[in-house]
Write a protein that holds these residues in place. Structure first.
Motif, mmCIF file in Angstrom:
data_model
loop_
_atom_site.group_PDB
_atom_site.id
_atom_site.type_symbol
_atom_site.label_atom_id
_atom_site.label_comp_id
_atom_site.label_asym_id
_atom_site.label_seq_id
_atom_site.Cartn_x
_atom_site.Cartn_y
_atom_site.Cartn_z
ATOM 1 N N VAL A 38 0.935 -1.207 0.150
ATOM 2 C CA VAL A 38 -0.028 0.073 -0.014
ATOM 3 C C VAL A 38 0.874 1.227 -0.230
ATOM 4 C CG1 VAL A 38 -1.871 -1.158 1.069
ATOM 5 C CG2 VAL A 38 -0.161 0.206 2.511
ATOM 6 N N HIS A 39 0.369 2.401 -0.525
ATOM 7 C CA HIS A 39 1.051 3.688 -0.575
ATOM 8 C C HIS A 39 0.232 4.221 1.020
ATOM 9 C CE1 HIS A 39 3.021 3.967 -4.314
ATOM 10 N NE2 HIS A 39 1.723 3.535 -4.779
ATOM 11 N N ALA A 40 1.450 4.181 1.739
ATOM 12 C CA ALA A 40 1.097 4.967 3.083
ATOM 13 C C ALA A 40 2.279 5.374 4.142
ATOM 14 C CB ALA A 40 0.216 3.964 3.935
ATOM 15 N N ASN A 41 1.910 6.074 5.168
ATOM 16 C CA ASN A 41 3.087 6.726 5.761
ATOM 17 C C ASN A 41 3.241 5.473 6.855
ATOM 18 O OD1 ASN A 41 4.115 7.545 8.351
ATOM 19 N ND2 ASN A 41 4.419 9.597 7.326
ATOM 20 N N ARG A 42 4.530 4.967 6.933
ATOM 21 C CA ARG A 42 4.570 3.770 7.850
ATOM 22 C C ARG A 42 4.376 4.242 9.281
ATOM 23 N NH1 ARG A 42 7.450 -0.539 7.664
ATOM 24 N NH2 ARG A 42 7.998 -1.584 9.448
ATOM 25 N N TYR A 43 4.845 5.404 9.786
ATOM 26 C CA TYR A 43 4.371 5.813 11.333
ATOM 27 C C TYR A 43 3.065 6.026 11.400
ATOM 28 C CZ TYR A 43 9.672 6.203 10.635
ATOM 29 O OH TYR A 43 10.806 5.625 10.216
ATOM 30 N N ALA A 44 2.480 6.556 10.506
ATOM 31 C CA ALA A 44 0.928 6.596 10.480
ATOM 32 C C ALA A 44 0.246 5.418 10.861
ATOM 33 C CB ALA A 44 0.428 7.571 9.375
ATOM 34 N N LEU A 45 0.704 4.417 9.741
ATOM 35 C CA LEU A 45 -0.195 3.020 9.913
ATOM 36 C C LEU A 45 0.200 2.297 11.247
ATOM 37 C CD1 LEU A 45 -0.353 1.374 6.518
ATOM 38 C CD2 LEU A 45 -2.102 2.354 7.965
ATOM 39 N N GLU A 46 1.495 2.381 11.639
ATOM 40 C CA GLU A 46 1.814 1.856 12.794
ATOM 41 C C GLU A 46 1.267 2.635 14.240
ATOM 42 O OE1 GLU A 46 6.291 2.254 14.316
ATOM 43 O OE2 GLU A 46 6.291 0.157 13.455
ATOM 44 N N GLU A 47 0.801 3.684 14.067
ATOM 45 C CA GLU A 47 0.150 4.547 15.080
ATOM 46 C C GLU A 47 -1.332 3.788 15.132
ATOM 47 O OE1 GLU A 47 -1.208 7.050 18.081
ATOM 48 O OE2 GLU A 47 0.754 6.653 17.433
ATOM 49 N N VAL A 48 -2.106 3.779 14.052
ATOM 50 C CA VAL A 48 -3.143 3.118 13.946
ATOM 51 C C VAL A 48 -3.187 1.859 14.335
ATOM 52 C CG1 VAL A 48 -4.966 2.205 12.180
ATOM 53 C CG2 VAL A 48 -4.229 4.330 11.875
ATOM 54 N N LEU A 49 -2.352 0.829 13.979
ATOM 55 C CA LEU A 49 -2.208 -0.417 14.554
ATOM 56 C C LEU A 49 -1.979 -0.659 16.186
ATOM 57 C CD1 LEU A 49 -0.508 -2.531 11.646
ATOM 58 C CD2 LEU A 49 -2.984 -2.688 12.337
ATOM 59 N N LEU A 50 -0.902 0.311 16.529
ATOM 60 C CA LEU A 50 -1.136 0.481 18.148
ATOM 61 C C LEU A 50 -2.220 0.864 18.783
ATOM 62 C CD1 LEU A 50 2.669 2.025 18.229
ATOM 63 C CD2 LEU A 50 1.926 -0.486 18.494
ATOM 64 N N ASN A 51 -2.831 1.806 18.287
ATOM 65 C CA ASN A 51 -4.215 1.976 19.038
ATOM 66 C C ASN A 51 -5.105 0.848 18.969
ATOM 67 O OD1 ASN A 51 -4.860 5.013 19.818
ATOM 68 N ND2 ASN A 51 -4.117 5.565 17.785
ATOM 69 N N LEU A 52 -5.251 0.326 17.742
ATOM 70 C CA LEU A 52 -6.342 -0.897 17.618
ATOM 71 C C LEU A 52 -5.954 -2.006 18.708
ATOM 72 C CD1 LEU A 52 -6.940 -0.832 13.925
ATOM 73 C CD2 LEU A 52 -8.314 0.314 15.800
ATOM 74 N N LEU A 53 -4.664 -2.295 18.601
ATOM 75 C CA LEU A 53 -4.301 -3.241 19.573
ATOM 76 C C LEU A 53 -4.366 -2.738 20.947
ATOM 77 C CD1 LEU A 53 -0.755 -4.229 17.587
ATOM 78 C CD2 LEU A 53 -2.800 -5.899 18.331
ATOM 79 N N THR A 54 -4.155 -1.625 21.450
ATOM 80 C CA THR A 54 -4.452 -1.137 22.701
ATOM 81 C C THR A 54 -5.902 -1.400 22.924
ATOM 82 O OG1 THR A 54 -2.448 0.362 22.689
ATOM 83 C CG2 THR A 54 -4.183 0.834 24.221
#
Length: 168
Positions: A38-54
């Protein structure tokens, strides 16, 4: 930039996996081979996943022990599919926690609304997720059964200008 989603899932899990295991939460990954990048900002997507995992961690922590025989579990799943005529790469964070009551389902998307104790959450996690995903034409969908668990589904347009797993 062009991202290999499975690598991103693994690195995000690396950041919180020990925390989940310390709380006796089983973690499993069902990652599709040859997943389109996908075309995306790695850190932004990591932030999304960390939020969802939390959120999944907290939902499992709030679970009553009436289901003690059923282990607390988070599953991360990746796949690709056609969504409204567009090829998407999908990431699902699935938990068997407390779920979201039907009357709260719409409200959990509102800024500052939280079902957590005031010291445990700001009510901004899903708002931040939606904003970050919007920047890369992605979307977040929640599916939940109260008392049984939640699926947080991230959909991102699959990059059509690259090979599988991020190879140009």
């Amino acid at each position: 930039s062009l991202l290999a989603v499975n690598d991103l899932v693994r690195s995000s899990l690396g950041l919180v996996g020990a925390q989940l295991r310390a709380r006796q939460i089983e973690v499993s990954c069902e990652l599709m081979d040859l997943l389109p990048p996908v075309h995306a900002n790695r850190y932004a997507l990591e932030e999304v996943l960390l939020n969802l995992l939390t959120n999944a961690r907290d939902a499992l922590g709030a679970r009553e022990d009436t289901r003690a025989a059923q282990p607390r579990r988070v599953t991360l799943r990746t796949s690709t599919r056609d969504h409204r005529g567009t090829a998407v790469t999908q990431i699902e964070v699935i938990d068997n926690g407390v779920g979201i009551a039907p009357d709260l389902m719409e409200r959990v998307q509102e800024p500052f609304f939280t079902t957590k104790d005031p010291q445990a959450g700001s009510g901004l996690g899903l708002t931040v997720c939606r904003s970050l995903l919007g920047e890369c034409d992605g979307e977040l969908e929640l599916e939940s059964t109260h008392g049984e668990g939640t699926i947080a589904r991230v959909r991102l347009p699959a990059a059509t200008d690259a090979g599988e797993d991020g190879a140009p």
